[in-house]
Design an enzyme around this catalytic site. Sequence first.
Site, PDB file in Angstrom:
ATOM      1  N   TYR A 108       0.911  -1.667   0.285  1.00  0.00           N
ATOM      2  CA  TYR A 108       0.200   0.063  -0.250  1.00  0.00           C
ATOM      3  C   TYR A 108       0.792   1.343   0.576  1.00  0.00           C
ATOM      4  O   TYR A 108       0.214   2.502  -0.941  1.00  0.00           O
ATOM      5  CB  TYR A 108      -0.775   0.026   1.663  1.00  0.00           C
ATOM      6  CG  TYR A 108      -1.805   1.783   1.357  1.00  0.00           C
ATOM      7  CD1 TYR A 108      -2.848   1.888   0.321  1.00  0.00           C
ATOM      8  CD2 TYR A 108      -1.483   2.361   2.341  1.00  0.00           C
ATOM      9  CE1 TYR A 108      -3.316   2.423   1.173  1.00  0.00           C
ATOM     10  CE2 TYR A 108      -2.035   3.131   2.413  1.00  0.00           C
ATOM     11  CZ  TYR A 108      -3.163   3.905   1.704  1.00  0.00           C
ATOM     12  OH  TYR A 108      -3.925   5.076   1.768  1.00  0.00           O
ATOM     13  N   GLU A 109       1.824   1.535   1.024  1.00  0.00           N
ATOM     14  CA  GLU A 109       2.374   2.240   0.865  1.00  0.00           C
ATOM     15  C   GLU A 109       3.661   2.515  -0.484  1.00  0.00           C
ATOM     16  O   GLU A 109       5.002   3.010  -0.336  1.00  0.00           O
ATOM     17  CB  GLU A 109       3.679   2.360   2.342  1.00  0.00           C
ATOM     18  CG  GLU A 109       2.670   2.546   3.673  1.00  0.00           C
ATOM     19  CD  GLU A 109       3.396   2.424   4.710  1.00  0.00           C
ATOM     20  OE1 GLU A 109       4.832   2.537   4.803  1.00  0.00           O
ATOM     21  OE2 GLU A 109       2.777   3.077   6.096  1.00  0.00           O
TER      22      GLU A 109
ATOM     23  N   GLU B  93       4.388   1.691  15.260  1.00  0.00           N
ATOM     24  CA  GLU B  93       5.548   1.682  13.993  1.00  0.00           C
ATOM     25  C   GLU B  93       4.668   1.298  12.532  1.00  0.00           C
ATOM     26  O   GLU B  93       4.389   1.594  11.759  1.00  0.00           O
ATOM     27  CB  GLU B  93       6.455   0.761  14.277  1.00  0.00           C
ATOM     28  CG  GLU B  93       7.118   0.202  13.327  1.00  0.00           C
ATOM     29  CD  GLU B  93       8.439   1.267  12.687  1.00  0.00           C
ATOM     30  OE1 GLU B  93       8.766   1.284  11.906  1.00  0.00           O
ATOM     31  OE2 GLU B  93       8.597   1.907  13.582  1.00  0.00           O
TER      32      GLU B  93
ATOM     33  N   ASN C 226       0.120  10.050   2.674  1.00  0.00           N
ATOM     34  CA  ASN C 226      -1.637   9.561   2.556  1.00  0.00           C
ATOM     35  C   ASN C 226      -2.491  10.486   3.527  1.00  0.00           C
ATOM     36  O   ASN C 226      -3.369   9.864   4.647  1.00  0.00           O
ATOM     37  CB  ASN C 226      -1.603   8.961   3.718  1.00  0.00           C
ATOM     38  CG  ASN C 226      -1.801   7.209   3.759  1.00  0.00           C
ATOM     39  OD1 ASN C 226      -3.209   7.585   3.775  1.00  0.00           O
ATOM     40  ND2 ASN C 226      -1.845   6.599   4.351  1.00  0.00           N
TER      41      ASN C 226
ATOM     42  N   TYR D 187      -6.726  10.756  11.241  1.00  0.00           N
ATOM     43  CA  TYR D 187      -5.613  11.416  13.131  1.00  0.00           C
ATOM     44  C   TYR D 187      -6.536  12.619  12.814  1.00  0.00           C
ATOM     45  O   TYR D 187      -6.480  12.004  14.573  1.00  0.00           O
ATOM     46  CB  TYR D 187      -4.522  10.925  12.223  1.00  0.00           C
ATOM     47  CG  TYR D 187      -3.423   9.479  11.764  1.00  0.00           C
ATOM     48  CD1 TYR D 187      -4.163   8.587  13.040  1.00  0.00           C
ATOM     49  CD2 TYR D 187      -2.812   9.362  11.388  1.00  0.00           C
ATOM     50  CE1 TYR D 187      -3.751   6.942  11.546  1.00  0.00           C
ATOM     51  CE2 TYR D 187      -2.618   8.249  10.561  1.00  0.00           C
ATOM     52  CZ  TYR D 187      -2.072   7.502  11.414  1.00  0.00           C
ATOM     53  OH  TYR D 187      -2.244   5.788  11.029  1.00  0.00           O
TER      54      TYR D 187
END
Length: 159
Positions: free
Chosen positions: A23-24, A83, A124, A131
Site C-alpha cells: 500500500y505504501e 510503528e 496518505n 488521525y
Amino acid sequence: MIRTATPADVPVIHALIRELAEYEKASEEARASVEQLGEALFGERPAAFAHMAVDDESGEPVGFALWFLNFSTWRGVHGIYLEDLYVRPAARGGGHGRALLAELARICGERGYGRLEWSVLNWNRPAIGFYEALGARPQDEWTVYRLTGEALAALGSGR
C-alpha cells in the site's frame, strides 16, 4: 474486536506488514522474516508489541498495531511509538483503526505513559484525515532523519 497478539498471530502480522508495504509503495523494503518478527515480539527480550483487530463475526484478523516504548527525557516517562497501524481495505470504516488506537491510548493512561506518537506519509491523505479527526496533530516543527544501509554502516565503522 481488539486483542493482544499471540505467537500464533506472527504469520498473519507478517502478511499484514507485507500488505501495508505494498500500500505504501515500498514492498521491496519489507524484508523482515516471520522468524525475525516472532523473535522481536515474543523472544527472550521482546522489543515490540502488537495488538490485533479481529472481525466480530468471523474472529478473523483484519488489522494490527505494532508498537514499542520510547522515552521522553523532558517528561521523564515512557510513551508508545506506533510503528505500524494497518487495517485491510475491506474492513476499513468498521472502527478497527480507531479501536486499535483507543487500546494504545488506554495502555498509555493505565501505565502513566506521556504520549502516543507515530509517523504518516505526507501523501496518505485518508490516514491524515482519520488521525486529525481523532484529535492528533502533526508535529510540523520536527523533521524525521534516518540512517540506513551504507550510510549507517559507514558511520558505525568510523568511515
